[in-house]
Scaffold this motif. Structure first.
Motif, PDB file in Angstrom:
ATOM      1  N   GLN A  59      -2.073  93.878 -44.285  1.00 14.30           N
ATOM      2  CA  GLN A  59      -1.194  94.494 -43.298  1.00 14.30           C
ATOM      3  C   GLN A  59      -1.833  95.719 -42.655  1.00 14.30           C
ATOM      4  OE1 GLN A  59       2.582  95.602 -44.912  1.00 14.30           O
ATOM      5  NE2 GLN A  59       3.392  96.382 -43.004  1.00 14.30           N
ATOM      6  N   ASP A  60      -2.526  96.527 -43.442  1.00 20.11           N
ATOM      7  CA  ASP A  60      -3.090  97.786 -42.952  1.00 20.11           C
ATOM      8  C   ASP A  60      -4.599  97.628 -42.780  1.00 20.11           C
ATOM      9  OD1 ASP A  60      -3.941 100.316 -42.401  1.00 20.11           O
ATOM     10  OD2 ASP A  60      -2.856 101.290 -44.028  1.00 20.11           O
ATOM     11  N   PRO A  61      -5.075  97.414 -41.551  1.00 19.41           N
ATOM     12  CA  PRO A  61      -6.515  97.178 -41.373  1.00 19.41           C
ATOM     13  C   PRO A  61      -7.361  98.404 -41.681  1.00 19.41           C
ATOM     14  CG  PRO A  61      -5.434  97.404 -39.243  1.00 19.41           C
ATOM     15  CD  PRO A  61      -4.343  97.384 -40.280  1.00 19.41           C
ATOM     16  N   PHE A  62      -6.807  99.606 -41.491  1.00 15.82           N
ATOM     17  CA  PHE A  62      -7.605 100.801 -41.746  1.00 15.82           C
ATOM     18  C   PHE A  62      -7.942 100.918 -43.224  1.00 15.82           C
ATOM     19  CE2 PHE A  62      -8.534 105.258 -42.402  1.00 15.82           C
ATOM     20  CZ  PHE A  62      -9.270 105.592 -41.279  1.00 15.82           C
ATOM     21  N   ALA A  63      -6.956 100.634 -44.092  1.00 16.90           N
ATOM     22  CA  ALA A  63      -7.177 100.767 -45.531  1.00 16.90           C
ATOM     23  C   ALA A  63      -8.008  99.626 -46.095  1.00 16.90           C
ATOM     24  CB  ALA A  63      -5.836 100.844 -46.255  1.00 16.90           C
ATOM     25  N   SER A  64      -8.067  98.489 -45.410  1.00 15.30           N
ATOM     26  CA  SER A  64      -8.742  97.327 -45.975  1.00 15.30           C
ATOM     27  C   SER A  64     -10.174  97.157 -45.465  1.00 15.30           C
ATOM     28  CB  SER A  64      -7.948  96.053 -45.662  1.00 15.30           C
ATOM     29  OG  SER A  64      -7.886  95.820 -44.272  1.00 15.30           O
ATOM     30  N   LEU A  65     -10.620  98.021 -44.551  1.00 19.57           N
ATOM     31  CA  LEU A  65     -11.989  97.948 -44.045  1.00 19.57           C
ATOM     32  C   LEU A  65     -12.799  99.112 -44.610  1.00 19.57           C
ATOM     33  CD1 LEU A  65     -11.329  97.082 -40.287  1.00 19.57           C
ATOM     34  CD2 LEU A  65     -11.969  95.514 -42.123  1.00 19.57           C
ATOM     35  N   ASN A  66     -14.010  98.832 -45.085  1.00 24.16           N
ATOM     36  CA  ASN A  66     -14.886  99.865 -45.644  1.00 24.16           C
ATOM     37  C   ASN A  66     -15.357 100.784 -44.522  1.00 24.16           C
ATOM     38  OD1 ASN A  66     -17.002 101.383 -46.792  1.00 24.16           O
ATOM     39  ND2 ASN A  66     -17.466  99.758 -48.246  1.00 24.16           N
ATOM     40  N   PRO A  67     -15.003 102.064 -44.540  1.00 30.45           N
ATOM     41  CA  PRO A  67     -15.366 102.949 -43.425  1.00 30.45           C
ATOM     42  C   PRO A  67     -16.861 103.216 -43.309  1.00 30.45           C
ATOM     43  CG  PRO A  67     -14.414 104.224 -45.219  1.00 30.45           C
ATOM     44  CD  PRO A  67     -14.256 102.773 -45.594  1.00 30.45           C
ATOM     45  N   ARG A  68     -17.630 102.890 -44.360  1.00 29.18           N
ATOM     46  CA  ARG A  68     -19.070 103.153 -44.345  1.00 29.18           C
ATOM     47  C   ARG A  68     -19.887 101.941 -43.900  1.00 29.18           C
ATOM     48  NH1 ARG A  68     -17.005 105.724 -48.847  1.00 29.18           N
ATOM     49  NH2 ARG A  68     -17.364 107.986 -48.937  1.00 29.18           N
TER      50      ARG A  68
ATOM     51  N   LEU B 231     -20.042  94.842 -32.965  1.00 30.97           N
ATOM     52  CA  LEU B 231     -20.599  94.529 -34.277  1.00 30.97           C
ATOM     53  C   LEU B 231     -21.432  95.669 -34.846  1.00 30.97           C
ATOM     54  CD1 LEU B 231     -21.681  90.820 -33.669  1.00 30.97           C
ATOM     55  CD2 LEU B 231     -19.675  91.641 -34.899  1.00 30.97           C
ATOM     56  N   LEU B 232     -21.916  96.564 -34.001  1.00 34.24           N
ATOM     57  CA  LEU B 232     -22.768  97.653 -34.460  1.00 34.24           C
ATOM     58  C   LEU B 232     -21.996  98.961 -34.654  1.00 34.24           C
ATOM     59  CD1 LEU B 232     -25.919  97.009 -32.222  1.00 34.24           C
ATOM     60  CD2 LEU B 232     -25.480  96.251 -34.558  1.00 34.24           C
ATOM     61  N   ARG B 233     -20.687  98.909 -34.490  1.00 31.53           N
ATOM     62  CA  ARG B 233     -19.860 100.115 -34.621  1.00 31.53           C
ATOM     63  C   ARG B 233     -19.128 100.135 -35.963  1.00 31.53           C
ATOM     64  NH1 ARG B 233     -16.638  99.240 -29.229  1.00 31.53           N
ATOM     65  NH2 ARG B 233     -15.386 101.008 -29.957  1.00 31.53           N
ATOM     66  N   PHE B 234     -18.587 101.314 -36.296  1.00 30.92           N
ATOM     67  CA  PHE B 234     -17.854 101.497 -37.544  1.00 30.92           C
ATOM     68  C   PHE B 234     -16.351 101.335 -37.289  1.00 30.92           C
ATOM     69  CE2 PHE B 234     -21.836 103.739 -38.330  1.00 30.92           C
ATOM     70  CZ  PHE B 234     -22.147 103.321 -39.622  1.00 30.92           C
ATOM     71  N   PRO B 235     -15.574 101.015 -38.336  1.00 28.38           N
ATOM     72  CA  PRO B 235     -14.129 100.785 -38.141  1.00 28.38           C
ATOM     73  C   PRO B 235     -13.378 101.935 -37.485  1.00 28.38           C
ATOM     74  CG  PRO B 235     -14.792  99.932 -40.278  1.00 28.38           C
ATOM     75  CD  PRO B 235     -15.989 100.651 -39.714  1.00 28.38           C
ATOM     76  N   HIS B 236     -13.785 103.189 -37.759  1.00 25.72           N
ATOM     77  CA  HIS B 236     -13.035 104.321 -37.210  1.00 25.72           C
ATOM     78  C   HIS B 236     -13.174 104.431 -35.697  1.00 25.72           C
ATOM     79  CE1 HIS B 236     -17.024 106.335 -37.436  1.00 25.72           C
ATOM     80  NE2 HIS B 236     -16.569 107.036 -36.427  1.00 25.72           N
ATOM     81  N   GLU B 237     -14.123 103.713 -35.113  1.00 25.48           N
ATOM     82  CA  GLU B 237     -14.339 103.776 -33.664  1.00 25.48           C
ATOM     83  C   GLU B 237     -13.417 102.829 -32.896  1.00 25.48           C
ATOM     84  OE1 GLU B 237     -18.633 104.242 -32.450  1.00 25.48           O
ATOM     85  OE2 GLU B 237     -18.960 103.562 -34.503  1.00 25.48           O
ATOM     86  N   PHE B 238     -12.531 102.136 -33.591  1.00 21.19           N
ATOM     87  CA  PHE B 238     -11.667 101.148 -32.946  1.00 21.19           C
ATOM     88  C   PHE B 238     -10.209 101.586 -33.019  1.00 21.19           C
ATOM     89  CE2 PHE B 238     -15.412  98.910 -34.366  1.00 21.19           C
ATOM     90  CZ  PHE B 238     -15.714  98.072 -33.306  1.00 21.19           C
TER      91      PHE B 238
ATOM     92  N   ARG C 250      -8.995  96.988 -34.993  1.00 19.14           N
ATOM     93  CA  ARG C 250      -9.332  96.890 -36.417  1.00 19.14           C
ATOM     94  C   ARG C 250      -8.664  95.671 -37.045  1.00 19.14           C
ATOM     95  NH1 ARG C 250      -9.417 102.790 -36.549  1.00 19.14           N
ATOM     96  NH2 ARG C 250      -7.164 102.867 -36.887  1.00 19.14           N
ATOM     97  N   GLN C 251      -7.453  95.332 -36.591  1.00 17.49           N
ATOM     98  CA  GLN C 251      -6.791  94.157 -37.140  1.00 17.49           C
ATOM     99  C   GLN C 251      -7.543  92.892 -36.758  1.00 17.49           C
ATOM    100  OE1 GLN C 251      -5.232  93.312 -39.579  1.00 17.49           O
ATOM    101  NE2 GLN C 251      -3.045  93.410 -39.182  1.00 17.49           N
ATOM    102  N   ARG C 252      -8.113  92.849 -35.578  1.00 18.91           N
ATOM    103  CA  ARG C 252      -8.920  91.684 -35.182  1.00 18.91           C
ATOM    104  C   ARG C 252     -10.136  91.534 -36.102  1.00 18.91           C
ATOM    105  NH1 ARG C 252      -9.627  92.415 -28.715  1.00 18.91           N
ATOM    106  NH2 ARG C 252      -8.204  94.166 -28.703  1.00 18.91           N
ATOM    107  N   ILE C 253     -10.727  92.665 -36.484  1.00 20.82           N
ATOM    108  CA  ILE C 253     -11.869  92.627 -37.412  1.00 20.82           C
ATOM    109  C   ILE C 253     -11.423  92.060 -38.753  1.00 20.82           C
ATOM    110  CG2 ILE C 253     -13.557  94.036 -38.638  1.00 20.82           C
ATOM    111  CD1 ILE C 253     -13.376  96.021 -36.260  1.00 20.82           C
ATOM    112  N   ALA C 254     -10.257  92.497 -39.231  1.00 21.09           N
ATOM    113  CA  ALA C 254      -9.746  92.014 -40.518  1.00 21.09           C
ATOM    114  C   ALA C 254      -9.471  90.512 -40.469  1.00 21.09           C
ATOM    115  CB  ALA C 254      -8.477  92.776 -40.888  1.00 21.09           C
TER     116      ALA C 254
END
Length: 628
Positions: A460-469, A510-517, A522-526
């Motif tokens: 449900q929460d894409p921010f918490a489920s994607l590795n920020p690094r 593909l070359l960016r980090f999750p926080h840039e979206f 971010r949900q599309r990435i998940a």
């Protein structure tokens, strides 16, 4: 109450200067709901952050003015952009409150939720101590938190996504601001709590003259709440109108496409009208119309002539500003034609025989009980057990979709996580979950790893489920490396690039980090990550709740295509009844850990038998053409 003129915001990004907002004008009256709608990445949330002076470190307002009515002074105006930060802190939270899009990143994880609300109350009101605590508990109750006195002592991690969002709303409203900036305030809420919150906001508007800037992608909520609507695209407002006129007589091709992309029962069996492509990168210099590459009514000079906001009239509707060349020197300059008629619904994508429930289901869950320990005392000994899921049964056939609906905290997500084996060691799980005859609860080692390839989850929460690094490419490749070892590097890269295109992400993402979206991106990435290993069953936990209408249409079309071509099955956890009407074959309604009604989607939604199901459906916001 609040006005912005020629607002321009730039961000210093790795790819260059991002012109996130380009010449934005808006005005919000006292007691009015002004809705700002548009796709993820178009600048809606950045507008809110600019108005509140909460831009990230790499962002700055490069032009324009933002003014707020002086409290208690007739005709006085405050220049918000010119205030020193010490005075802006009193305005922010006191005069203007903000509900952020992602409650899990806005709440302090090491503070009890009641203390966080008290902190806001004591900072912006005269209340202190016990009086502030009593007001915090009162507001938790008003936003629908059960047992507010007890839950005020909980930490955020002990609450569901919807409950955390309600805490954020309570924290903002407890200071009784004059203006509320609400960035997707009901995204994580089920329909009954959403109705409760929206009714509460309407009451506050009547009692206090509360102004509301509502940022959302839920057009049904907009049609029922907003007095005026502004449609935003690629950093610009492209249409502004009274709500009833916007929904009855949309002018811009983008507005018309959005309204035809909404899922419902009438569009079942046919693809939704998704808008091709994505919002263009805002690092580029635009020579013409920014929507031209995606427009189905594009003209040759749209690529070279930037449109201005012009008054567009239409029979039966009041003139309102539209940024489109069709109304300057195109076929609609003398008055646009009517909104194109909806195409008749096509038949089901596959034959009824192919959609029939198979004798042996892909997944057969029986007697599922998930029990969490209740720990007490200094040593945190187990004093009892809490049944989050209390003996439910689910059957999902190959190539079919079962929608699991219910209020926040009823156990939907817990059931999904238990099936995907993400609660081992945290809870006591009883019952069986047979995946083609193998009990998922008994698998270990290589057998469990093989099952994980067959069963994936979209959180449900894409921010918490994607590795920020990790960059997006690494996020999408990780599952392939672990569960598809036979694929070499070239095959993995090709698969990742294919996935990005499928979910509407540009190649440079593909070359960016999750926080840039944005949240929707971010949900599309998940979603792409869950699809990477080509599973047989996907547990979709609110997969479209953070997506705007056009991207939701793309994702739903994608999920339906995968189901038709690959036979993938879905356990679809959602509170969006429109999505349920469109995609679900069967529906299970859950309340307090138990299934209270289950059956074919057409039967349950058309003629619900349980009182709870009736209340749930009665609270669903419906798109109507007349405004609030």
């Amino acid at each position: 109450m609040l006005s912005a003129e020629n607002l321009q915001v730039e961000l210093d990004g790795e790819a260059g200067i991002v012109r996130a907002i380009d010449g934005l004008d808006l005005a919000i009256r006292r007691g009015e709901t002004f809705a700002l709608v548009g796709e993820s990445g178009c600048g809606k949330s950045m507008t809110a952050l600019a108005l509140m002076r909460l831009l990230p470190e790499n962002g700055a307002v490069t032009a324009g003015h933002v003014a707020l009515d002086e409290a208690g002074a007739a005709g006085g105006r405050i220049d918000l952009l010119g205030l020193p930060e010490s005075r802006m802190r009193r305005v922010r939270g006191g005069r203007i409150g903000m509900i952020f899009q992602e409650p899990s990143t806005s709440l302090n994880p090491v503070m009890k939720v009641g203390d966080q609300i008290v902190e806001a109350i004591e900072a912006h009101t005269p209340l202190r101590g016990a009086a502030a605590w009593a007001k915090a508990v009162e507001w938790l109750g008003r936003v629908g938190i059960p047992e507010p006195q007890r839950r005020a002592g909980d930490y955020p991690f002990r609450m569901s996504g919807g409950q955390k969002q309600r805490v954020m709303i309570a924290m903002t409203l407890a200071t009784e601001p004059d203006l509320l900036v609400a960035d997707e305030p009901t995204t994580a809420l089920d329909v009954t709590i959403q109705k409760q919150i929206l009714d509460l906001l309407r009451d506050l508007q009547r009692e206090q003259g509360l102004g509301l800037l509502l940022i959302t992608h839920d057009l049904a909520v907009v049609s029922g709440m907003a007095h005026r609507v502004a449609l935003m695209y690629a950093g610009q407002i492209i249409e502004v109108a009274e709500a009833r006129d916007f929904f009855a007589h949309p002018r811009h091709p983008y507005a018309r496409a959005l309204l035809k992309a909404l899922p419902d029962a009438q569009r079942r069996g046919q693809p939704l009208q998704a808008i091709r492509g994505t919002v263009p990168p805002l690092t580029q210099a635009f020579a013409g119309c920014r929507f031209a590459p995606r427009c189905d009514r594009v003209m040759p000079h749209c690529a070279t002539t930037p449109p201005a906001l012009v008054e567009a009239a239409q029979p039966g509707g009041a003139p309102h500003p539209v940024r489109c060349l069709l109304y300057v020197d195109g076929p609609e300059a003398a008055g646009p034609g009517p909104l194109p008629e909806e195409e008749p619904a096509a038949g089901p994508a596959v034959s009824p025989q192919a959609r029939a429930q198979p004798a042996a289901p892909l997944l057969d869950v029986a007697g599922l009980r998930v029990r969490f320990p209740i720990r007490k005392g200094a040593l945190q000994r187990t004093a009892g057990w809490f049944d989050a899921v209390d003996g439910i049964g689910l059957r999902i056939g190959a190539g079919r979709t079962l929608a699991l609906v219910g209020e926040s905290g009823c156990g939907k997500t817990t059931a999904g996580k238990a099936i995907v084996q993400l609660l081992r060691g945290q809870a006591r799980i009883e019952g069986t979950a047979l995946l083609e005859g193998s009990n998922l609860f008994e698998l270990t080692g290589d057998a469990l790893r093989a099952a994980r390839r067959q069963v994936q989850i979209i959180f449900q929460d894409p921010f918490a489920s994607l590795n920020p690094r990790m960059r997006v490419f690494e996020v999408l490749e990780e599952g392939l490396v672990s569960l598809r070892p036979e694929m070499d590097a070239a095959a993995r890269r090709a698969r990742v690039e294919q996935l990005a295109g499928q979910v509407g992400l540009r190649a440079d993402a593909l070359l960016r980090f999750p926080h840039e979206f944005s949240g929707g991106q971010r949900q599309r990435i998940a979603i792409a990550r869950a699809l990477a290993v080509e599973p047989r069953l996907i547990v979709c936990d609110e997969p479209t709740s953070a997506l705007d209408v056009s991207v939701q249409a793309q994702i739903l079309n994608l999920l339906k295509d995968l189901q038709r071509t690959l036979g993938v099955s879905y356990l679809f956890i959602t509170h969006n009844i429109g999505v349920v009407e469109y995609i679900a074959d069967e529906v299970a309604v859950m309340q307090a850990g138990r299934i209270v009604e289950q059956g074919a989607a057409s039967e349950v939604l058309a003629a619900p038998r349980h009182d709870y199901t009736r209340r749930l459906l009665a609270a669903v916001p419906r798109l109507h053409r007349t405004g609030p």
